[in-house]
Design a protein around this motif. Structure first.
Motif, PDB file in Angstrom:
ATOM      1  N   LEU A 120      36.149  33.598  40.441  1.00  0.00           N
ATOM      2  CA  LEU A 120      36.673  32.636  41.414  1.00  0.00           C
ATOM      3  C   LEU A 120      36.699  33.242  42.803  1.00  0.00           C
ATOM      4  CD1 LEU A 120      38.073  30.003  42.287  1.00  0.00           C
ATOM      5  CD2 LEU A 120      40.246  31.086  41.616  1.00  0.00           C
ATOM      6  N   MET A 121      37.207  34.461  42.926  1.00  0.00           N
ATOM      7  CA  MET A 121      37.312  35.108  44.241  1.00  0.00           C
ATOM      8  C   MET A 121      35.935  35.261  44.893  1.00  0.00           C
ATOM      9  SD  MET A 121      40.485  35.645  44.698  1.00  0.00           S
ATOM     10  CE  MET A 121      41.512  37.022  45.053  1.00  0.00           C
ATOM     11  N   ARG A 122      34.941  35.644  44.092  1.00  0.00           N
ATOM     12  CA  ARG A 122      33.583  35.784  44.634  1.00  0.00           C
ATOM     13  C   ARG A 122      33.071  34.434  45.152  1.00  0.00           C
ATOM     14  NH1 ARG A 122      33.165  40.046  40.897  1.00  0.00           N
ATOM     15  NH2 ARG A 122      32.746  38.728  39.107  1.00  0.00           N
ATOM     16  N   GLN A 123      33.292  33.372  44.373  1.00  0.00           N
ATOM     17  CA  GLN A 123      32.837  32.046  44.794  1.00  0.00           C
ATOM     18  C   GLN A 123      33.531  31.599  46.072  1.00  0.00           C
ATOM     19  OE1 GLN A 123      32.528  28.918  41.749  1.00  0.00           O
ATOM     20  NE2 GLN A 123      32.861  30.533  40.225  1.00  0.00           N
ATOM     21  N   LEU A 124      34.838  31.769  46.133  1.00  0.00           N
ATOM     22  CA  LEU A 124      35.591  31.326  47.316  1.00  0.00           C
ATOM     23  C   LEU A 124      35.208  32.121  48.559  1.00  0.00           C
ATOM     24  CD1 LEU A 124      39.110  30.704  45.746  1.00  0.00           C
ATOM     25  CD2 LEU A 124      37.413  29.002  46.447  1.00  0.00           C
ATOM     26  N   LYS A 125      34.931  33.399  48.387  1.00  0.00           N
ATOM     27  CA  LYS A 125      34.505  34.207  49.534  1.00  0.00           C
ATOM     28  C   LYS A 125      33.116  33.780  50.004  1.00  0.00           C
ATOM     29  CE  LYS A 125      33.963  38.814  51.325  1.00  0.00           C
ATOM     30  NZ  LYS A 125      34.098  40.230  51.129  1.00  0.00           N
ATOM     31  N   GLY A 129      34.404  31.721  52.729  1.00  0.00           N
ATOM     32  CA  GLY A 129      34.815  32.898  53.503  1.00  0.00           C
ATOM     33  C   GLY A 129      36.274  33.265  53.302  1.00  0.00           C
ATOM     34  N   MET A 130      36.858  32.816  52.192  1.00  0.00           N
ATOM     35  CA  MET A 130      38.283  33.057  51.951  1.00  0.00           C
ATOM     36  C   MET A 130      38.555  34.500  51.547  1.00  0.00           C
ATOM     37  SD  MET A 130      39.424  29.593  49.947  1.00  0.00           S
ATOM     38  CE  MET A 130      41.083  30.181  49.669  1.00  0.00           C
ATOM     39  N   LYS A 131      39.673  34.996  52.020  1.00  0.00           N
ATOM     40  CA  LYS A 131      40.162  36.308  51.614  1.00  0.00           C
ATOM     41  C   LYS A 131      41.117  36.099  50.449  1.00  0.00           C
ATOM     42  CE  LYS A 131      39.890  38.095  56.272  1.00  0.00           C
ATOM     43  NZ  LYS A 131      40.633  38.616  57.402  1.00  0.00           N
ATOM     44  N   GLY A 132      41.235  37.100  49.594  1.00  0.00           N
ATOM     45  CA  GLY A 132      42.090  36.896  48.446  1.00  0.00           C
ATOM     46  C   GLY A 132      42.696  38.148  47.864  1.00  0.00           C
ATOM     47  N   ILE A 133      43.640  37.898  47.000  1.00  0.00           N
ATOM     48  CA  ILE A 133      44.320  38.942  46.243  1.00  0.00           C
ATOM     49  C   ILE A 133      44.218  38.550  44.777  1.00  0.00           C
ATOM     50  CG2 ILE A 133      46.518  40.080  45.747  1.00  0.00           C
ATOM     51  CD1 ILE A 133      47.364  39.287  48.629  1.00  0.00           C
ATOM     52  N   ALA A 134      43.663  39.444  43.957  1.00  0.00           N
ATOM     53  CA  ALA A 134      43.589  39.201  42.517  1.00  0.00           C
ATOM     54  C   ALA A 134      44.703  40.005  41.863  1.00  0.00           C
ATOM     55  CB  ALA A 134      42.230  39.636  41.976  1.00  0.00           C
TER      56      ALA A 134
END
Length: 148
Positions: A120-125, A129-134
């Motif tokens: 999910l994080m890879r797709q959103l980035k 261009g979203m930053k995230g915390i897993a």
């Protein structure tokens, strides 16, 4: 988990040690890392100090957590801290939220029912261009034996 923790400590110049009083007595893990001094908080005109405000005001967070109780508690904590929180319970619903509106940050559980939080994080980035915390709340429960 310990191997990953040690690798993280090595990357950050820290140490991790383990001690135990013996079999069946549990263990204590100690993590040591250098810290940096915080910048002084600017004083308000009335003499009180205020925490620095984030660059976004208010920040919009997409919280992706499939466990209902955890999602509710995290959402409340973030909301009480002034963040605008939208909660998704799967990768599919997170992608729908992301398409519907801008978010400043995504906080995602790693173990989701329809794909991994990493995916999910890879797709959103890539897409937004979203930053995230897993994060993960995975816990291994071992059976307790009487007298052990």
């Amino acid at each position: 988990g310990l191997a990953i923790s040690r690798a993280v400590m090595d990357m950050h110049g820290g140490t991790i040690t383990a001690t135990s009083a013996g079999a069946g007595k549990g263990a204590t893990f100690t993590v040591e890392m250098d810290t940096t001094a915080l910048a002084p908080t600017p004083a308000a005109t009335d003499g009180s100090s205020h925490a620095p405000r984030p660059a976004c005001d208010p920040c919009r967070i997409l919280l992706v957590e499939d466990h209902p109780d955890t999602a509710r508690v995290m959402g409340r904590l973030l909301g009480r801290s002034g963040y605008l929180v939208s909660v998704a319970h799967s990768v599919a619903s997170a992608l729908k939220f992301a398409a519907a509106g801008p978010f400043d940050l995504v906080i995602s559980d790693i173990g989701l029912p329809d794909a991994s939080g990493h995916d999910l994080m890879r797709q959103l980035k890539t897409i937004y261009g979203m930053k995230g915390i897993a994060l993960s709340g995975y816990v291994l429960y071992l059976p307790h034996e009487e007298g052990a």
